[in-house]
Design an enzyme around this catalytic site. Sequence first.
Site, short mmCIF file in Angstrom:
data_model
loop_
_atom_site.label_atom_id
_atom_site.label_comp_id
_atom_site.label_asym_id
_atom_site.label_seq_id
_atom_site.Cartn_x
_atom_site.Cartn_y
_atom_site.Cartn_z
N THR A 29 0.84 -1.19 0.00
CA THR A 29 0.00 0.00 0.00
C THR A 29 0.88 1.25 0.00
O THR A 29 1.93 1.26 0.63
CB THR A 29 -0.89 0.00 1.26
OG1 THR A 29 -1.69 -1.18 1.25
CG2 THR A 29 -1.78 1.22 1.33
N SER A 31 2.17 5.22 -2.09
CA SER A 31 2.46 5.88 -3.37
C SER A 31 3.55 5.18 -4.17
O SER A 31 3.48 5.11 -5.40
CB SER A 31 2.85 7.34 -3.12
OG SER A 31 3.92 7.43 -2.20
N THR A 32 4.57 4.63 -3.50
CA THR A 32 5.66 3.96 -4.23
C THR A 32 5.19 2.61 -4.75
O THR A 32 5.42 2.26 -5.92
CB THR A 32 6.89 3.76 -3.32
OG1 THR A 32 7.27 5.04 -2.79
CG2 THR A 32 8.06 3.21 -4.11
N GLY A 87 6.16 -0.45 0.65
CA GLY A 87 6.94 0.71 1.03
C GLY A 87 7.21 0.72 2.53
O GLY A 87 6.88 -0.24 3.24
N GLY A 102 -0.08 4.82 5.94
CA GLY A 102 -1.34 4.68 5.21
C GLY A 102 -2.39 3.91 5.99
O GLY A 102 -3.42 3.53 5.44
N GLU A 108 -0.62 -5.40 6.07
CA GLU A 108 0.72 -5.46 5.47
C GLU A 108 1.62 -6.43 6.24
O GLU A 108 2.36 -7.21 5.64
CB GLU A 108 1.36 -4.06 5.47
CG GLU A 108 0.72 -3.11 4.47
CD GLU A 108 1.19 -1.68 4.63
OE1 GLU A 108 1.03 -0.91 3.67
OE2 GLU A 108 1.70 -1.31 5.71
N LYS A 126 13.74 8.04 3.51
CA LYS A 126 13.17 7.12 4.50
C LYS A 126 14.24 6.39 5.32
O LYS A 126 13.91 5.65 6.25
CB LYS A 126 12.26 6.09 3.80
CG LYS A 126 11.16 6.71 2.95
CD LYS A 126 10.18 7.52 3.78
CE LYS A 126 9.16 8.25 2.93
NZ LYS A 126 8.24 7.39 2.22
#
Length: 232
Positions: A29, A31-32, A87, A102, A108, A126
Amino acid sequence: MSTANAMKREVGKAAAQRVKSGSIVGLGTGSTTAYTIEFLGERLKNGDLKDIKGIPTSFQASVLAKQFGIPLTTLDEVDRIDIAIDGADEVDPQKNLIKGGGAAHTREKIVDCLAEVFIVVVDSSKLVDKLGSTFLLPVEVLPMAMTPVMAAIKKLGGTPELRMGVKKAGPVITDQGNFVIDVKFESIDNPAELEKTLNNIPGVLENGLFVGVTDVVLVGEVVDGKTVIREL
């Protein structure tokens, strides 16, 4: 496209290239990982990749997978996950993570821990020397237990705060229908111990510490104006 998005795109694509035909793939989950899902769909469409099935870690991942033509399955229907790609909000030198920006860290963690190979895709911002340096630690909690859980977290030395919605009045609600408490710890000296301690608080479903789970970290960086992918 911004430099940050270009980095995310390239590192997401690099991870998608590591998926082999016939694989069960954990779809992360964020954006990357959204770029990873997009490129997996492209590889399926052009015939470079065949017979994969995805296990999504959130509604977002499920919607994207359907959008890009990736067949989905569930943990009830498979006996393995070959590879998971996700991510992270922080990565330390031991490849331990903080995830949950998120609010999907519970699903996850289930999927990523089951995978034979777990690949983390991040940009260089990060990377941290110590977990908790730049990002609060998310803890998913049953709504009825919010107050006692926050009291227990304070006793552990944390400063808890209920995560509120941005375009919604009230708290963020996870895919499981729970709340997320974001916690500031002055120092996370033993991530493995803290992960277990938090999960033993009655009412806590899961927290965002991922310790000893990561196999590969792919980092996107800009060097001399070009995006470079390196592996930790």
